[in-house]
Design a protein around this motif. Structure first.
Motif, PDB file in Angstrom:
ATOM      1  N   ASP A 253      10.428  14.949   1.915  1.00  0.00           N
ATOM      2  CA  ASP A 253       9.260  14.289   2.491  1.00  0.00           C
ATOM      3  C   ASP A 253       8.368  13.868   1.329  1.00  0.00           C
ATOM      4  N   ILE A 254       8.073  12.574   1.243  1.00  0.00           N
ATOM      5  CA  ILE A 254       7.349  12.056   0.069  1.00  0.00           C
ATOM      6  C   ILE A 254       6.249  11.098   0.508  1.00  0.00           C
ATOM      7  N   LYS A 255       5.084  11.249  -0.119  1.00  0.00           N
ATOM      8  CA  LYS A 255       3.978  10.335   0.126  1.00  0.00           C
ATOM      9  C   LYS A 255       4.051   9.188  -0.875  1.00  0.00           C
ATOM     10  N   SER A 256       4.078   7.970  -0.378  1.00  0.00           N
ATOM     11  CA  SER A 256       4.221   6.800  -1.234  1.00  0.00           C
ATOM     12  C   SER A 256       2.925   6.490  -1.967  1.00  0.00           C
ATOM     13  N   GLU A 258       2.487   3.671  -3.123  1.00  0.00           N
ATOM     14  CA  GLU A 258       2.315   2.237  -2.860  1.00  0.00           C
ATOM     15  C   GLU A 258       1.673   1.965  -1.499  1.00  0.00           C
ATOM     16  N   THR A 259       2.054   2.744  -0.489  1.00  0.00           N
ATOM     17  CA  THR A 259       1.540   2.505   0.866  1.00  0.00           C
ATOM     18  C   THR A 259       0.591   3.602   1.348  1.00  0.00           C
ATOM     19  N   GLY A 260       0.648   4.778   0.702  1.00  0.00           N
ATOM     20  CA  GLY A 260      -0.164   5.904   1.138  1.00  0.00           C
ATOM     21  C   GLY A 260       0.409   6.632   2.337  1.00  0.00           C
ATOM     22  N   GLU A 261       1.587   6.214   2.823  1.00  0.00           N
ATOM     23  CA  GLU A 261       2.236   6.828   3.985  1.00  0.00           C
ATOM     24  C   GLU A 261       3.284   7.847   3.529  1.00  0.00           C
ATOM     25  N   TRP A 262       3.592   8.802   4.447  1.00  0.00           N
ATOM     26  CA  TRP A 262       4.647   9.785   4.202  1.00  0.00           C
ATOM     27  C   TRP A 262       5.975   9.273   4.765  1.00  0.00           C
TER      28      TRP A 262
END
Length: 288
Positions: A253-256, A258-262
């Motif tokens: 599970d990674i928070k981007s 670039e987008t701020g989304e998980w």
């Protein structure tokens, strides 16, 4: 419709994704490697450093550079990376933390530097109060998970236990100043904070009754923010392990940045997820 057009159309469908990112084709059971590679790809400074490396590099950098370039366009293959890492049996279950450290040890120092920290191991004689310091670098800090399956384990408490002073009573160590064996006090302290801190939650312990390693499948409370001295770390990646010591599966599970989304990375499948992160955590990777 001719066969060539059908083939092109099929390839486009295979690479079609409903996410902003692409997955990795897993040759065999190398989910442990895929999860680690996705974390490295989604680490902004690491990705930028890999992109700027030379194609003539003798390190693993150039192989990662090609993989990252492929990942930016479509689902990618990891065959070159597995060969470089010496993985011959792709059906053998291995440890993600082990290959995280192996990849970093094979990258150029300027690329892996962001994950590198320094520990000081201090032994203090309880008789003369003189201390002996020994420094070493680390990629990962191991945190032992304790308790029962029905409890929620606090990662912060485990982190504090790692740095807790401990009297080594019974096991005496030779003191150069006293010129004989004495009881000592042992403590670890971070002398150089890594830019990105990686914690390994050690869930497996040896069960002497069963004569085997067992996994503690309790929930783990992982904070979004961790303060160490003057450094503040923000959680941005988790590598999850499901299963037992010999059979299991890894996801990330990674928070981007670039987008701020998980996003959940599960081999070829990448999906956007909510802010609620799985409690079954193997590694927590945080940025300073």
């Amino acid at each position: 419709m001719n066969r060539d057009r059908i083939k092109v159309f099929k390839e486009k469908l295979d690479n079609l994704t409903i996410s902003d990112y692409h997955g990795l084709h897993s040759p065999g059971f190398t989910c442990y490697l895929n999860s680690v590679l996705q974390v490295l790809f989604m680490t902004e400074n690491f990705r930028d450093a890999i992109k700027s490396c030379s194609e003539n590099s003798t390190t693993i950098d150039r192989h990662l550079k090609r993989l990252f370039a492929d990942l930016e366009k479509s689902t990618a293959q990891t065959h070159n990376i597995t060969r470089k890492l010496g993985i011959t049996d792709v059906y053998k279950q291995c440890d993600a933390a082990e290959y995280f450290q192996k990849i970093l040890s094979l990258t150029s120092p300027e690329v892996s530097e962001i994950f590198k920290g320094e520990l000081n191991h201090k032994l203090t004689c309880l008789c003369c109060k003189k201390s002996h310091d020994q420094k070493s670098f680390f990629w990962i800090l191991p945190i032992v998970v304790e308790g029962s399956h029905h409890q929620t384990y606090s990662m912060v408490n485990g982190f504090n236990v790692f740095f807790k002073r401990e009297k080594m009573c019974g096991d005496k160590i030779f003191c150069n100043w006293c010129q004989k064996k004495q009881e000592v006090e042992f403590v670890c302290e971070i002398t150089q904070n890594p830019q990105i801190l990686t914690l390994l939650l050690k869930r497996f312990s040896f069960d002497h009754r069963r004569k085997c390693y067992v996994k503690l499948n309790c929930k783990v409370d992982v904070p979004q923010t961790l303060h160490i001295k003057k450094c503040r770390y923000e959680l941005y990646a988790l590598v999850n392990h499901f299963g037992n010591l010999t059979r299991g599966h890894y996801t990330a599970d990674i928070k981007s940045f670039e987008t701020g989304e998980w996003y959940n990375f599960n081999d070829q499948i990448v999906e956007m997820v909510s802010d609620s992160i799985s409690s079954y955590v193997q590694e927590g990777i945080q940025k300073c």
